[in-house]
Design a protein around this motif. Structure first.
Motif, short mmCIF file in Angstrom:
data_model
loop_
_atom_site.label_atom_id
_atom_site.label_comp_id
_atom_site.label_asym_id
_atom_site.label_seq_id
_atom_site.Cartn_x
_atom_site.Cartn_y
_atom_site.Cartn_z
N MET A 71 -2.58 1.59 -2.86
CA MET A 71 -1.80 0.64 -3.84
C MET A 71 -0.28 0.72 -4.24
SD MET A 71 -2.74 0.00 -7.96
CE MET A 71 -2.04 1.30 -8.25
N TYR B 33 1.44 -0.15 -0.15
CA TYR B 33 2.41 -1.31 -0.31
C TYR B 33 3.80 -1.41 -0.31
CZ TYR B 33 -2.04 -3.57 -2.15
OH TYR B 33 -3.23 -4.15 -2.40
N SER C 283 -5.65 -3.05 -7.46
CA SER C 283 -5.08 -3.16 -6.46
C SER C 283 -5.07 -4.75 -5.94
CB SER C 283 -5.69 -2.51 -5.10
OG SER C 283 -5.22 -2.33 -3.80
N ARG D 226 -1.46 -6.71 -5.73
CA ARG D 226 -1.07 -7.65 -4.50
C ARG D 226 -0.76 -8.91 -4.99
NH1 ARG D 226 -1.36 -6.06 1.05
NH2 ARG D 226 -0.73 -8.28 1.62
N ARG D 227 -1.33 -9.68 -5.84
CA ARG D 227 -0.91 -11.12 -6.34
C ARG D 227 0.04 -11.00 -7.20
NH1 ARG D 227 -7.06 -13.56 -7.28
NH2 ARG D 227 -7.95 -13.05 -5.09
N GLY E 143 3.49 -6.61 -7.12
CA GLY E 143 3.19 -6.28 -5.83
C GLY E 143 4.35 -6.77 -4.75
N THR F 117 -3.41 -2.66 3.38
CA THR F 117 -4.22 -3.77 3.10
C THR F 117 -5.04 -3.49 2.08
OG1 THR F 117 -6.10 -2.86 4.67
CG2 THR F 117 -4.50 -4.49 5.84
N LEU F 118 -5.85 -4.54 1.64
CA LEU F 118 -6.75 -4.54 0.24
C LEU F 118 -8.18 -3.79 0.87
CD1 LEU F 118 -7.26 -4.63 -2.72
CD2 LEU F 118 -7.99 -6.88 -2.14
#
Ligand SMILES: Nc1ncnc2c1ncn2[C@@H]1O[C@H](COP(=O)(O)OP(=O)(O)OP(=O)(O)O)[C@@H](O)[C@H]1O
Ligand SMILES: [Mg+2]
Lengths: 332, 288, 260
Positions: free
Chosen positions: A47, A51, A173, A177-178, A182, A256-257
Motif C-alpha cells: 500500500m 503505490y 489498501s 487505491r480509490r 492513492g 496491484t491490490l
C-alpha cells in the motif's frame, strides 16, 4: 467482469472463515496464522511501497516495534495472559506508527535508490538497539504473560484476529487505491517533482503512506509476540522478514491490490512447509528458497497477477480474432 | 591513535570492497547485495587454496581474483542482465539477495558453519607502531587495497575502456548514443566489482573469523559506506570507508563496543538528514 | 493593465555557469508575453526560479503583489501559477484521465485527500472537458506512457489548464510539434487568452511568437536584453547581435526573426 471479481472475494472470505473448523491439525493451523499475518504485512507494505515506488526494506522496524510494545505494555499494565491481550494489538500498531514518524522524516528525505539502502541501515539501528538496550531485555528478549489455552484450540483465536487484521489491511489498501491520496502516491511513483509542481504535498503524502503501512505491520508484530509468548531481537527484527515481504509483493504483482495477497498466501505457506520438511538441513532450505525465488523473478518479472492478466488478454484477443475470422469466412 | 591507524588500515579494505558495489551501482543502477557473501566466497577460495594446496594467501589471489571475475560475469549474464523497467533497482536487490541465499546455503553445505580464519606467518606475527601492536597482515592488506584501488583509478582515468565506463557512469543513454556497448561495459564492470571483492575477502578472512553468515553483517556495512559516500561516487566510497571505521573504533574506545557498531549507522542517518545526496554524491540533475 | 507575475534582478549560478544574471521580467494580467533568446540564455532557468524549482541566488519573484521568492513548487502552483516543461513530463504509468485528475484540486490540503475519492463528478467533467479541448478525450483510458510526443505536449497543457491557474508558463509548447498542431496550439492559447488567461511563452519558433504575443522579452546570457512589442523587438539591432553572438541559432531562425 466486476461481478465475477466480487464473487472471488466472497469465496475467499468464506474459505478463510471456515478453514480452522475443517483443518484441525494444530501444526497446520499454526502455518495458517503465519500465512495470514504475512499476507497482511505484504498487503500494507504494498500500500505504501507498491503505490509510491519507495521500496522499504526496513519494514521489520514496524514489526519489531509492534512486537516489543505488545510485550512491554502487557508487562507494565500487569495483565494476565488471555484474550484481553488482544486489546493491546491495535495499541501496539499505534506505537509502531508513532515510531514511524521520526524514522520516516529522516528516511523519506532521500530519493528512491538511496531510500532503499537507508531503510536497511535504519533497520540495523533498531536491531542493535533492541539487542543492547536494557528495557528490551537484551538478547534474552521479553516474555508475555502466559496464555493458558489448550493446545488443540490455542491457534484458533489467533487465526480469527489475524484474519480480521488482514481484512482491515485489504480494505485499507483498496480504499487508498480509490482515494485521491492513492492517486497522489501513484503520481509520486511516476514523477515526484512533477507531482510537487501540481500541488501535491509530496512530503506529507509519503510520510502518511509510510506510517499507515506501519500501523498494520505493527499490529501483525504484536500478534506474533502474543502467539510466541517469548520474543528475541533477532527474530522480530529479522532482515529475512524485510526481504520476504518485498518478495511476496513482487511475486504476486508489485503495486496491484491482489498481488500481495496471492504472494503472501503462496510464499508463506510454501516457506513454512519447506521449513518443516527440511528443518534438519537448514542450509538446504536456503538454497531451495533462493533458487525458487530466482526462478519466479526471472520468469515473471512483473508478478503473477500481471502475468495472468496479460495471458488472459492475449487469449481473449485470440478468441476474438478467430471469431471475427470465422464470421468473415462465413460472409465471404 | 590506535583508532585512527586502524581506521585507515581497515577502512581502506572496506573501501576496496565498497568500491566494487558503488561501481556496479553507478554504471548499472544495480544494488548488488550479494557483495557481502561474495567477499566471504573470496575468503573461502583463499582458505581452500592455502589449506589444501599450500599456496600463499597473496599468491593465491592470482587465482582467486580471475575466478571471482568469472563468477561476477556469470551472475551478470544469467540473472542481472535480465532486469529491466522502472523497478529495476529494487528488483536487483531481491535477485542478488536470492543469489546470496543460494551461495550462503552452498557454502554452509561445503564448509560447515564453523568459524574459520585464514592463517599465514604475517597473520600471526605483529609489529609495534606508536606503542600498539598490529599484525603484519593489516599493513599488507592496506598496501594491497591501495595498490588495487590505484590500479582501478589508472584504468578508469587513463584507458579507453575506463573512459567508456566513466561515460556510462555519467549517463547510460548518452553513452549508448556515442557508440559505447553499454551491455558489455556493464558485464565487465560487474565482473570487476566482484573480482575486487576476491582480494577484499582474503584480507577480511585473515583479519576476522568468518563463516557463511558473516556476509549479512558485511553487506550492511558496505551499503552504509556507499550511501554515505554518495552512491556511484568512487572517491566517496574511499573517504566514507575510512571515516566509518575510524568513528566506529573511536566510539568503541571512548564509550563501549556496543555503541560502536550502532555509531556506524547513526553517522549515516545524521549525514543523510543534512546532505540527502551523501558526502560526495550529486543531486539528481537539472529540471528541464 | 496591472502586473500579475514579475521577476526582478534574479541571479543564479550553477557551478561556474552564470545562468541568470540580474534578469527582470514582467507579465501583465491578461497578456500573452513571449520570452525568447538563444539556446542557453537562461529562459528555462528563469521558469524554474519563478515556479520554485530552483532557488535564486539573488533577486525576487512576485505574484499578485505577493513575494514568492524561494517558495516550494506546490505552494507556487497553489497560488495560481501553472507551468509546462520543455522536456514534457507526464505520469507515464497512469491513465490519461488520472493524469488530469492529479491536478484538479490545487488548493486542497493533503488531509482531505485521505478521505475523499479520486474525483468528484464535477472534477471528472472538467477533466474530460479539457481533454476534449486538446482533442485527447478518446484516449482517456489509455496509459499516458503510450502517447506520442505531440500528444504528451497536449496532455501536459490540458492538465495544467484543468487546475485553472491565473497564469500559465509554457516552455516551448511548439518544440518538436508538426506545423498543423503548432497552429492548433496557437489558436487554443489565443482562445484561452480571450477568456482572460495570462500566458508566458518560451519559444524558438519566431512565427509563433510574433503571431500570438502582445509583448516580447529577449534574453541574452542570463539578462533581459530588450522588451517591447513584437514589432519593436524584431527591428532592434541589439537583438540580432545577441542571436549572432550566441552563434547557435539556425539561419532560418534569424531570417524569421528579421522578416517576421
Ligand atoms: N541544474 C543545472 N545545473 C547546471 N547547469 C545548469 C542547470 N540548469 C541550467 N544550467 C545552465 O544554465 C544555462 C542556461 O540554461 P537554460 O536551460 O536556462 O537555457 P534556455 O534558455 O532554456 O536554453 P534552451 O533554449 O536551449 O532551452 C545553460 O548553460 C545550462 O547549462
Ligand atoms: Mg530551455
Amino acid at each position: 467482469m466486476k461481478k465475477w471479481s466480487n464473487l472471488w472475494w466472497l469465496a475467499g472470505l468464506v474459505v478463510a472463515l471456515v478453514l480452522p473448523l475443517v483443518m484441525t491439525n494444530p501444526a497446520y493451523r499454526g502455518i495458517a496464522v503465519y500465512t495470514l499475518l504475512f499476507t497482511a504485512c505484504a498487503t500494507s507494505w504494498n500500500m505504501f511501497s507498491g503505490y509510491s515506488g519507495y521500496v522499504n526494506l526496513g519494514a521489520a522496524v514496524f514489526y519489531g516495534t509492534g512486537a516489543y510494545s505488545e510485550d512491554l505494555l502487557a508487562n507494565h499494565l500487569n495483565m494476565s495472559g488471555g484474550a484481553a491481550l488482544f486489546w493491546l494489538v491495535p495499541l501496539s500498531g499505534v506505537v509502531a506508527m508513532l515510531i514511524g514518524i521520526p524514522v520516516g522524516l529522516v528516511a523519506l528525505r532521500v530519493r528512491r535508490h538511496t531510500y532503499v539502502v537507508i531503510t536497511i541501515a535504519i533497520f540495523f539501528v533498531f536491531q542493535l538497539a533492541a539487542t543492547n538496550f536494557g528495557f528490551t531485555g537484551g538478547t534474552a528478549g521479553l516474555t508475555i504473560p502466559f496464555i493458558p489455552w489448550m493446545a488443540s484450540y490455542f491457534d484458533v483465536p489467533f487465526y480469527y484476529v489475524a484474519l480480521a487484521v488482514l481484512i482491515f489491511a485489504i480494505l485499507l489498501s483498496a480504499g487508498v487505491r480509490r482515494s485521491r491520496f492513492g492517486l497522489q502516491l501513484l503520481a509520486i511513483r511516476d514523477d515526484e517533482d512533477r507531482a510537487l509542481g501540481l500541488g501535491v504535498q509530496v512530503a506529507a503524502v509519503k510520510l502518511t503512506g509510510y506510517v499507515m503501512s506501519g500501523f498494520v505491520i505493527g499490529m501483525c508484530g504484536a500478534i506474533y509476540a502474543m502467539k510466541q509468548g517469548q520474543i528475541y531481537p533477532q527474530f522480530v527484527f529479522d532482515p529475512l522478514f524485510d526481504i520476504t515481504v518485498a518478495l511476496m509483493c513482487f511475486f504476486g504483482g508489485f503495486g496491484t491490490l491482489v498481488g500481495p495477497i496471492i504472494g503472501g498466501v503462496v510464499l508463506e505457506s510454501a516457506q513454512q512447509y519447506l521449513t518443516v520438511t527440511y528443518s534438519s538441513g537448514g542450509s538446504l532450505y536456503l538454497i531451495i528458497f533462493g533458487a525458487l525465488f530466482l526462478l519466479v523473478i526471472l520468469f515473471m518479472p512483473r508478478g503473477i497477477v500481471v502475468y495472468v492478466k496479460d495471458w488472459w488478454g492475449r487469449r481473449q484477443s485470440r478468441i476474438e480474432s478467430s471469431q471475427t475470422a470465422a464470421t468473415a469466412g462465413v460472409a465471404s | 591513535m590506535h583508532a585512527l591507524i586502524d581506521g585507515v588500515l581497515t577502512g581502506s579494505v572496506y573501501a576496496l570492497m565498497a568500491t566494487g558495489l558503488t561501481l556496479i551501482f553507478g554504471v548499472m543502477e544495480i544494488i548488488n547485495v550479494a557483495q557481502g557473501i561474495l567477499v566471504i566466497l573470496g575468503a573461502y577460495f583463499s582458505y581452500t587454496l592455502s589449506t589444501h594446496f599450500g599456496i600463499d594467501l597473496f599468491l593465491g589471489l592470482l587465482i582467486t581474483i580471475p575466478a571471482m571475475f568469472v563468477v561476477g560475469v556469470v551472475i551478470e549474464r544469467v540473472f542481472v542482465a535480465r532486469l529491466k523497467g522502472p523497478e529495476k533497482t529494487a528488483m536487483s536487490i531481491l535477485v542478488t539477495y536470492a543469489i546470496a541465499l543460494v551461495i550462503e546455503g552452498s557454502l554452509n553445505q561445503i564448509y560447515s558453519v564453523n568459524y574459520q580464519q585464514l592463517s599465514a606467518w604475517y597473520v600471526n606475527k605483529s609489529f609495534e607502531l606508536f606503542g600498539v601492536y598490529f599484525p603484519y597482515i593489516y599493513v599488507y592488506g592496506f598496501l594491497l587495497a591501495v595498490g588495487l584501488l590505484s590500479a582501478l583509478y589508472v584504468m578508469l582515468y587513463r584507458t579507453r575502456f575506463g573512459a567508456s565506463i566513466r561515460a556510462s557512469l555519467a549517463d547510460q543513454a548518452a553513452a549508448a548514443l556515442v557508440g559505447i556497448d553499454v551491455k558489455r561495459v556493464s558485464t565487465i564492470c560487474f565482473g570487476l566489482g566482484v573480482a575486487i571483492t576476491g582480494a577484499g575477502g582474503m584480507i577480511y578472512g585473515a583479519t576476522n573469523t568468518f563463516n557463511a553468515s558473516s556476509g549479512a553483517d558485511l553487506i550492511s556495512r558496505l551499503l552504509t559506506i556507499i550511501v554515505l559516500g554518495g552512491m556511484g561516487s568512487l572517491g566517496g566510497a574511499l573517504v566514507a570507508g575510512i571515516l566509518m571505521v575510524t568513528v566506529e573504533d573511536i566510539v568503541g574506545v571512548v564509550w563501549s563496543p556496543i555503541w560502536s557498531t550502532m555509531s556506524f549507522f547513526i553517522v549515516l542517518v545524521v549525514v543523510l538528514s543534512l546532505r540527502p545526496q551523501g558526502l560526495f554524491g550529486k543531486l539528481s540533475s537539472r529540471v528541464a | 493593465m496591472t502586473t500579475l507575475l514579475s521577476a526582478s534582478n534574479v541571479s543564479r549560478a550553477f557551478g561556474g555557469v552564470q545562468a541568470l544574471n540580474g534578469c527582470s521580467l514582467e507579465v501583465r494580467r491578461g497578456s500573452i508575453t513571449g520570452l525568447i533568446g538563444p539556446n542557453g540564455s537562461g529562459k528555462t532557468t528563469l521558469f524554474n526560479v519563478m515556479t520554485g524549482y530552483v532557488k535564486p541566488d539573488a533577486g525576487s519573484v512576485t505574484f499578485e503583489g505577493q513575494n514568492i521568492t524561494g517558495a516550494r513548487p506546490n505552494k507556487v502552483f497553489e497560488l495560481g501559477v501553472g507551468r509546462t516543461f520543455q522536456l514534457t513530463r507526464i505520469f507515464a504509468r497512469m491513465t490519461v484521465l488520472e493524469n488530469m485528475l492529479v491536478a484538479t484540486q490545487r488548493e486542497e490540503s493533503w488531509l482531505r485527500g485521505l478521505t475523499r475519492s479520486k474525483s468528484s463528478p464535477r472534477e471528472l467533467e472538467a477533466a474530460m472537458e479539457w481533454l476534449n479541448f486538446v482533442g485527447l478525450a478518446h484516449l482517456a483510458k489509455l496509459e499516458a506512457g503510450s502517447l506520442s510526443y505531440g500528444q504528451r505536449k497536449l496532455l501536459e497543457l490540458a492538465y495544467v489548464l484543468v487546475a485553472n491557474p491565473d497564469v500559465i508558463l509554457l516552455d516551448e509548447p511548439a518544440g518538436g510539434v508538426n506545423l498543423t498542431l503548432i497552429n492548433v496550439i496557437a489558436e487554443k492559447i489565443q482562445a484561452l487568452n480571450e477568456q482572460g488567461k495570462t500566458f508566458l511563452v518560451v519559444e524558438h519558433n519566431m512565427e509563433f511568437v510574433m503571431k500570438i504575443c502582445h509583448q516580447v522579452t529577449v534574453m541574452h546570457q542570463g539578462t533581459d536584453l530588450v522588451t517591447g512589442t513584437p514589432g519593436e523587438v524584431r527591428t532592434n539591432p541589439a537583438v540580432l547581435d545577441a542571436y549572432l553572438g550566441g552563434g547557435d541559432e539556425t539561419d532560418e531562425e534569424l531570417e524569421e526573426l528579421a522578416n517576421g
